[in-house]
Scaffold this motif. Structure first.
Motif, PDB file in Angstrom:
ATOM      1  N   ARG A  19       6.664  -5.649  -6.986  1.00 45.45           N
ATOM      2  CA  ARG A  19       6.630  -5.171  -8.364  1.00 45.45           C
ATOM      3  C   ARG A  19       5.254  -5.340  -8.990  1.00 45.45           C
ATOM      4  O   ARG A  19       4.806  -4.484  -9.765  1.00 45.45           O
ATOM      5  CB  ARG A  19       7.686  -5.900  -9.193  1.00 45.45           C
ATOM      6  CG  ARG A  19       7.729  -5.418 -10.649  1.00 45.45           C
ATOM      7  CD  ARG A  19       8.730  -6.176 -11.492  1.00 45.45           C
ATOM      8  NE  ARG A  19       8.615  -5.748 -12.874  1.00 45.45           N
ATOM      9  CZ  ARG A  19       9.367  -4.800 -13.444  1.00 45.45           C
ATOM     10  NH1 ARG A  19      10.275  -4.167 -12.727  1.00 45.45           N
ATOM     11  NH2 ARG A  19       9.202  -4.482 -14.707  1.00 45.45           N
ATOM     12  N   ASP A  20       4.545  -6.436  -8.638  1.00 42.69           N
ATOM     13  CA  ASP A  20       3.263  -6.670  -9.293  1.00 42.69           C
ATOM     14  C   ASP A  20       2.256  -5.573  -8.968  1.00 42.69           C
ATOM     15  O   ASP A  20       1.424  -5.220  -9.810  1.00 42.69           O
ATOM     16  CB  ASP A  20       2.714  -8.047  -8.919  1.00 42.69           C
ATOM     17  CG  ASP A  20       2.387  -8.181  -7.447  1.00 42.69           C
ATOM     18  OD1 ASP A  20       3.162  -7.686  -6.613  1.00 42.69           O
ATOM     19  OD2 ASP A  20       1.351  -8.796  -7.123  1.00 42.69           O
ATOM     20  N   GLU A  23       3.159  -2.582 -11.088  1.00 45.14           N
ATOM     21  CA  GLU A  23       2.703  -2.820 -12.460  1.00 45.14           C
ATOM     22  C   GLU A  23       1.193  -2.643 -12.563  1.00 45.14           C
ATOM     23  O   GLU A  23       0.684  -2.050 -13.528  1.00 45.14           O
ATOM     24  CB  GLU A  23       3.097  -4.227 -12.898  1.00 45.14           C
ATOM     25  CG  GLU A  23       4.602  -4.414 -13.096  1.00 45.14           C
ATOM     26  CD  GLU A  23       4.968  -5.853 -13.410  1.00 45.14           C
ATOM     27  OE1 GLU A  23       4.146  -6.750 -13.106  1.00 45.14           O
ATOM     28  OE2 GLU A  23       6.073  -6.084 -13.953  1.00 45.14           O
ATOM     29  N   ASP A  27      -0.978  -0.024 -14.842  1.00 44.64           N
ATOM     30  CA  ASP A  27      -2.036  -0.502 -15.737  1.00 44.64           C
ATOM     31  C   ASP A  27      -3.373   0.178 -15.443  1.00 44.64           C
ATOM     32  O   ASP A  27      -4.203   0.364 -16.349  1.00 44.64           O
ATOM     33  CB  ASP A  27      -2.199  -2.016 -15.608  1.00 44.64           C
ATOM     34  CG  ASP A  27      -1.016  -2.791 -16.182  1.00 44.64           C
ATOM     35  OD1 ASP A  27      -0.246  -2.194 -16.965  1.00 44.64           O
ATOM     36  OD2 ASP A  27      -0.862  -3.971 -15.827  1.00 44.64           O
ATOM     37  N   ALA A  52      11.935  -2.003  -9.232  1.00 46.87           N
ATOM     38  CA  ALA A  52      11.119  -1.436 -10.311  1.00 46.87           C
ATOM     39  C   ALA A  52      11.743  -0.200 -10.928  1.00 46.87           C
ATOM     40  O   ALA A  52      11.024   0.703 -11.373  1.00 46.87           O
ATOM     41  CB  ALA A  52       9.732  -1.105  -9.769  1.00 46.87           C
ATOM     42  N   LEU A  55      10.339   0.805 -14.113  1.00 47.45           N
ATOM     43  CA  LEU A  55       8.946   1.263 -14.100  1.00 47.45           C
ATOM     44  C   LEU A  55       8.801   2.704 -13.629  1.00 47.45           C
ATOM     45  O   LEU A  55       7.763   3.328 -13.861  1.00 47.45           O
ATOM     46  CB  LEU A  55       8.105   0.378 -13.165  1.00 47.45           C
ATOM     47  CG  LEU A  55       7.795  -1.047 -13.595  1.00 47.45           C
ATOM     48  CD1 LEU A  55       7.014  -1.754 -12.489  1.00 47.45           C
ATOM     49  CD2 LEU A  55       6.998  -1.059 -14.898  1.00 47.45           C
ATOM     50  N   LYS A  58       7.285   5.695 -15.400  1.00 55.57           N
ATOM     51  CA  LYS A  58       5.836   5.787 -15.600  1.00 55.57           C
ATOM     52  C   LYS A  58       5.158   6.620 -14.514  1.00 55.57           C
ATOM     53  O   LYS A  58       3.961   6.914 -14.619  1.00 55.57           O
ATOM     54  CB  LYS A  58       5.214   4.381 -15.608  1.00 55.57           C
ATOM     55  CG  LYS A  58       5.710   3.467 -16.715  1.00 55.57           C
ATOM     56  CD  LYS A  58       5.067   2.100 -16.609  1.00 55.57           C
ATOM     57  CE  LYS A  58       5.553   1.158 -17.699  1.00 55.57           C
ATOM     58  NZ  LYS A  58       5.071   1.573 -19.037  1.00 55.57           N
TER      59      LYS A  58
END
Length: 269
Positions: A19-20, A23, A27, A52, A55, A58
């Motif tokens: 997930r990081d 993310e 970003d 995710a 997310l 996005k």
């Protein structure tokens, strides 16, 4: 992340889908994810949704179908069912579904056309936003006609052989996809010995100010000419390094000379 030359796509091949990193991609302004039904031991779609799902709005999501637990298949009914399953497991319709390495099954022209027609119909009926073909080795596909795809995805970069490069360009000219995407710009690794022996920074106008990794990635947008390049990593720092590479300008004269060098070596062999 979009520049005048194209987009960065976060590819999930060999990824654990952390997930990081997703993310971090968001970003950094990356808005595209690319996966396949067989990635992560045939669990990529459901893992993405679980890790995710919140997310995914996005990103635009592309995936690939044709590899099944029992092998590769271009059977139209199986492909359509795979698209339906992808939407279910992802929790949303994929934005693009690609026919995954059709050359693997050495298709006759009729079977390839039927397989592509099945994905085109899936897009037309709303199971996905668009469709295309992803080919690791497009040489066996040259000469075949298919319905006009939205996307053609091929290998890109300095480690692509001339025959594969020219076959990709021939397919793009024949099939006239709306977009051409590149993949595997490092052939799976940025630590191969070739990067110690060769300095790709000669391909950039401001080469000394970038890393070899950045230069290799940046030049991949022109070998062949593509609208986006998919790169896989579970390292957010590496992803940032690649996004930063897009600020640098490719020296097209050097790219032309490189192509001529490849052609000259082939003629001398």
């Amino acid at each position: 992340m979009r520049t005048a030359d194209g987009d960065v796509i976060l590819g999930l091949h060999r990824s654990g889908h952390p997930r990081d990193v997703l993310e971090a991609a968001a970003d950094l302004g990356i808005t595209r994810l690319d996966t396949a039904s067989n990635y992560l031991r045939h669990r990529s779609h459901e893992t993405l949704n679980a890790v995710a799902g919140d997310l995914l709005s996005k990103f635009t999501v592309s995936t690939k179908v044709a590899y099944f637990p029992d092998g590769h298949s271009l059977a139209p009914a199986r492909l359509r069912a795979a698209v339906e399953r992808a939407a279910k497991d992802l929790g949303r319709e994929p934005d693009t579904v690609l026919l995954h390495n059709p050359e693997h099954s050495r298709p006759a022209a009729g079977l390839l056309s039927q397989a592509c027609a099945a994905l085109a119909d899936a897009a037309q009926t709303g199971l996905c936003g668009g469709w295309g073909v992803s080919s690791w080795d497009p040489r066996p596909l040259v000469g075949f006609d298919v319905p006009q795809p939205d996307v053609l995805m091929v290998r890109a970069g300095l480690l692509v052989g001339l025959d594969v490069l020219e076959a990709a360009e021939a397919l793009a000219a024949r099939w006239r996809p709306s977009q051409v995407w590149g993949m595997s710009p490092f052939n799976g690794s940025t630590t191969e010995a070739v990067w110690e022996r060769f300095d790709p920074r000669i391909f950039l106008r401001d080469g000394p100010s970038v890393t070899k990794v950045q230069a290799a990635f940046r030049s991949a947008y022109h070998l062949p000419q593509v609208n986006a390049v998919a790169v896989g990593t579970d390292d957010a720092g590496h992803l940032r390094e690649l996004v930063d590479a897009l600020a640098h300008e490719v020296d097209h004269h050097v790219v032309t000379e490189y192509r001529q060098l490849l052609q000259g070596r082939r003629q001398s062999d």
